[in-house]
Scaffold this motif. Structure first.
Motif, mmCIF file in Angstrom:
data_model
loop_
_atom_site.group_PDB
_atom_site.id
_atom_site.type_symbol
_atom_site.label_atom_id
_atom_site.label_comp_id
_atom_site.label_asym_id
_atom_site.label_seq_id
_atom_site.Cartn_x
_atom_site.Cartn_y
_atom_site.Cartn_z
ATOM 1 N N LEU A 1 0.826 -1.205 0.000
ATOM 2 C CA LEU A 1 0.000 0.000 0.000
ATOM 3 C C LEU A 1 0.862 1.258 0.000
ATOM 4 O O LEU A 1 0.578 2.219 -0.719
ATOM 5 N N ARG A 2 1.929 1.245 0.788
ATOM 6 C CA ARG A 2 2.812 2.412 0.838
ATOM 7 C C ARG A 2 3.493 2.644 -0.511
ATOM 8 O O ARG A 2 3.677 3.792 -0.942
ATOM 9 N N ASN A 3 3.850 1.553 -1.206
ATOM 10 C CA ASN A 3 4.470 1.701 -2.522
ATOM 11 C C ASN A 3 3.519 2.335 -3.526
ATOM 12 O O ASN A 3 3.947 3.047 -4.441
ATOM 13 N N ARG A 4 2.229 2.106 -3.368
ATOM 14 C CA ARG A 4 1.252 2.749 -4.255
ATOM 15 C C ARG A 4 1.227 4.251 -4.011
ATOM 16 O O ARG A 4 1.105 5.043 -4.953
ATOM 17 N N MET A 5 1.328 4.640 -2.740
ATOM 18 C CA MET A 5 1.369 6.071 -2.429
ATOM 19 C C MET A 5 2.640 6.703 -2.989
ATOM 20 O O MET A 5 2.615 7.818 -3.512
ATOM 21 N N ARG A 6 3.774 5.978 -2.873
ATOM 22 C CA ARG A 6 5.036 6.502 -3.396
ATOM 23 C C ARG A 6 4.971 6.669 -4.905
ATOM 24 O O ARG A 6 5.480 7.656 -5.456
ATOM 25 N N ARG A 7 4.348 5.694 -5.576
ATOM 26 C CA ARG A 7 4.283 5.741 -7.030
ATOM 27 C C ARG A 7 3.502 6.951 -7.530
ATOM 28 O O ARG A 7 3.871 7.577 -8.542
ATOM 29 N N LEU A 8 2.432 7.313 -6.831
ATOM 30 C CA LEU A 8 1.605 8.440 -7.271
ATOM 31 C C LEU A 8 2.351 9.767 -7.223
ATOM 32 O O LEU A 8 1.926 10.741 -7.846
ATOM 33 N N LYS A 9 3.455 9.817 -6.484
ATOM 34 C CA LYS A 9 4.229 11.057 -6.364
ATOM 35 C C LYS A 9 5.319 11.175 -7.423
ATOM 36 O O LYS A 9 6.000 12.189 -7.504
ATOM 37 N N LEU A 10 5.511 10.120 -8.231
ATOM 38 C CA LEU A 10 6.568 10.129 -9.237
ATOM 39 C C LEU A 10 6.131 10.875 -10.492
ATOM 40 O O LEU A 10 4.951 11.150 -10.704
ATOM 41 N N GLU A 11 7.119 11.183 -11.333
ATOM 42 C CA GLU A 11 6.836 11.823 -12.614
ATOM 43 C C GLU A 11 6.179 10.807 -13.546
ATOM 44 O O GLU A 11 6.342 9.597 -13.405
ATOM 45 N N ASP A 12 5.471 11.333 -14.547
ATOM 46 C CA ASP A 12 4.690 10.467 -15.426
ATOM 47 C C ASP A 12 5.551 9.455 -16.172
ATOM 48 O O ASP A 12 5.108 8.356 -16.456
ATOM 49 N N GLY A 13 6.770 9.802 -16.499
ATOM 50 C CA GLY A 13 7.607 8.908 -17.287
ATOM 51 C C GLY A 13 7.840 7.571 -16.616
ATOM 52 O O GLY A 13 7.599 6.506 -17.191
ATOM 53 N N ILE A 14 8.320 7.592 -15.386
ATOM 54 C CA ILE A 14 8.647 6.358 -14.675
ATOM 55 C C ILE A 14 7.440 5.776 -13.947
ATOM 56 O O ILE A 14 7.402 4.584 -13.635
ATOM 57 N N LYS A 15 6.441 6.621 -13.703
ATOM 58 C CA LYS A 15 5.258 6.159 -12.962
ATOM 59 C C LYS A 15 4.572 4.999 -13.680
ATOM 60 O O LYS A 15 4.130 4.036 -13.047
ATOM 61 N N GLU A 16 4.476 5.081 -15.002
ATOM 62 C CA GLU A 16 3.760 4.055 -15.752
ATOM 63 C C GLU A 16 4.492 2.719 -15.752
ATOM 64 O O GLU A 16 3.897 1.679 -15.976
#
Length: 491
Positions: A31-46
């Motif tokens: 769950l925490r990794n999902r929160m971290r992912r939402l804060k990343l830039e669009d390039g690496i987020k996907e």
């Protein structure tokens, strides 16, 4: 999503689930990794996909409860499905894509409920005016009825066919039209008479009475929307599950869905309020927000996945409810685009949590590709006497607290002594060891048998206070202890 650290997530889960530290840590990190992912830039987020979890453990140890509490903490769209209800594509039964349509329905309902709060105040004003119109209808001024098309002059004209001939044609231009009706079927020729001072004063008096709740039982006549209902039909293949709602919408659009009925003002307020809220909510915006939430934070819990694991010994024909279902689930978990009535939904970033007892089959019996899509495996431990003791006392929704509150509604107060609770835990562990191990669900069996007579007699003996002691437990459960064939008590 709530900004909770993994430690805080585990602490919240501890309030409802006893033990299972490994499983709690695994879901907390996911769950925490999902929160971290939402804060990343669009390039690496996907490129960052969720690490799906496979929970392995006997029934009644908290697998489903962990997933449900996790979704509640994250305020994410969540559904629980059973793998055994699906069949391979091409056979009669539910297809695996229906789980995505189901979670979209949950997401739409969640977003709609949130948006309702923002428009409630405006909807209440409109509802009040609508109720006043029902209680104090406006007087209509009826013009002369016209049959057929309306004809009215709009001006004169002159025409000279040939210049210099001296002849000319005089005429009148007319407008031919069809009478216009409003939504209630009233002709536009029916105009409202202007309100007099007496009408305004009477309406204000009604408003004060309405706000004071003095007119709640008064009967009014109101138009109620009637949704066209189709009989339930089992159809195979994807896309057919939304046909009923689509056809219903078409039939309702073309009319025939309004019915006049007499209801109380209190009931009319509920009906009108729901309609006004529905008018004020932007459905397209609801669908877009729900789709975004489902794609980015949705959680799907697939229970009983061990029941679709193909065993080593093969049967004569195709097993459409096992290996075929695994092959169909695989693209959904890997990442696919599913058509729903709210648009196309991508499953790349939905978190899947699968669970199963695996007491007959093994996780290795799943097809290798599906195993690879659940990289995190957590084994949940069986529950013993110490765990049962904690389950009866520690959680916020402990069984002893539940039964205490239930009987309190009958004005019967019960109190459990420490010796009684320890004896109950001991009995649950003993029965689980001698018969099928159904985990914490055994406590429901024990508690129902213990309080059966008290629950039946509660209305007759109230008000009273009952102390549940170790002796009381032994007396009430003596048959349960002596009889080793407890099949009738297994849930």
């Amino acid at each position: 999503m709530k900004e909770l650290t993994p430690r805080e997530i585990v602490a919240e889960l501890d309030k409802y689930i006893v033990g299972q530290k490994k499983a709690k840590r695994a879901v907390a990190v996911a769950l925490r990794n999902r929160m971290r992912r939402l804060k990343l830039e669009d390039g690496i987020k996907e490129d960052i996909t969720p690490k799906n979890i496979l929970m392995i453990g006997p029934t009644g140890v908290g697998k489903t409860e962990i997933a449900r509490r996790l979704a509640k903490l994250a305020e994410s769209p969540f559904i629980k499905v059973e793998a055994t209800k699906y069949t391979e594509v091409g056979y009669v039964g539910r297809d695996v894509e229906s789980m995505i349509r189901d979670i979209m329905s949950v997401g739409v309902a969640m977003v709609k409920q949130e948006m309702q709060k923002s428009v409630e105040s405006e909807a209440e004003k409109h509802t009040e005016e609508a109720l006043l119109d029902l209680l104090f209808p406006k007087k209509k001024k009826q013009k002369e009825k016209q049959h057929g098309p309306t004809v009215r002059p709009v001006g004169a004209f002159s025409l000279n066919p040939e210049e210099g001939s001296g002849a000319s044609i005089m005429g009148t231009a007319i407008q031919v039209g069809i009478p216009i009706f409003d939504k209630r079927g009233k002709s536009k020729s029916e105009e409202s008479s202007p309100e007099t001072l007496e009408d305004v004063a009477a309406k204000e008096r009604l408003r004060e009475m309405l706000r004071a709740g003095k007119l709640e039982d008064k009967m009014v006549e109101i138009s109620v929307s009637q949704n066209f209902q189709f009989p339930g039909i089992e159809m195979m293949g994807s896309g057919f599950e939304d046909m009923e709602s689509s056809l219903s919408g078409i039939f309702n659009t073309f009319g025939g869905n309004q019915k006049r009925k007499r209801v109380t003002v209190a009931r009319a307020r509920e009906i009108v309020m729901a309609e006004e809220i529905d008018k004020l909510i932007d459905r397209e915006k609801v669908s877009e927000e729900a789709k975004k939430r489902v794609e980015q934070t949705g959680i799907i819990f697939i229970d009983e996945i061990d029941k679709i694991a193909a065993k080593n010994e093969r049967s004569g024909g195709p097993d459409v409810s096992r290996e075929g279902v695994q092959r169909d689930i695989l693209p959904i978990v890997e990442g696919a685009t599913v058509n729903t009535k709210w648009g196309q939904v991508n499953t790349d970033h939905i978190l899947f949590i699968a669970a199963g007892a695996f007491n007959v089959s093994k996780p290795s019996d799943l097809i290798p590709e599906l195993q690879g899509r659940f990289p995190l495996r957590v084994e949940l431990e069986s529950l013993g006497k110490a765990d049962f003791l904690r389950i009866l006392t520690e959680p916020k929704n402990a069984l002893t607290k539940q039964y205490t509150e239930l009987l309190k509604t009958e004005n019967v107060e019960i109190e459990f002594t420490n010796d009684a609770i320890e004896r109950l835990a001991d009995l649950a562990a003993e029965v689980n060891s001698k018969l099928e191990n159904i985990g914490a669900r055994r406590l429901h069996t024990i508690m129902e048998a213990l309080l059966d007579e008290l629950s039946f007699d509660a209305p007759d003996i109230a008000p009273t206070k009952v102390i549940i002691t170790e002796q009381y437990v032994n007396e009430e459960l003596i048959d349960l202890v002596k009889d080793q064939d407890l099949g009738k008590y297994i849930l």
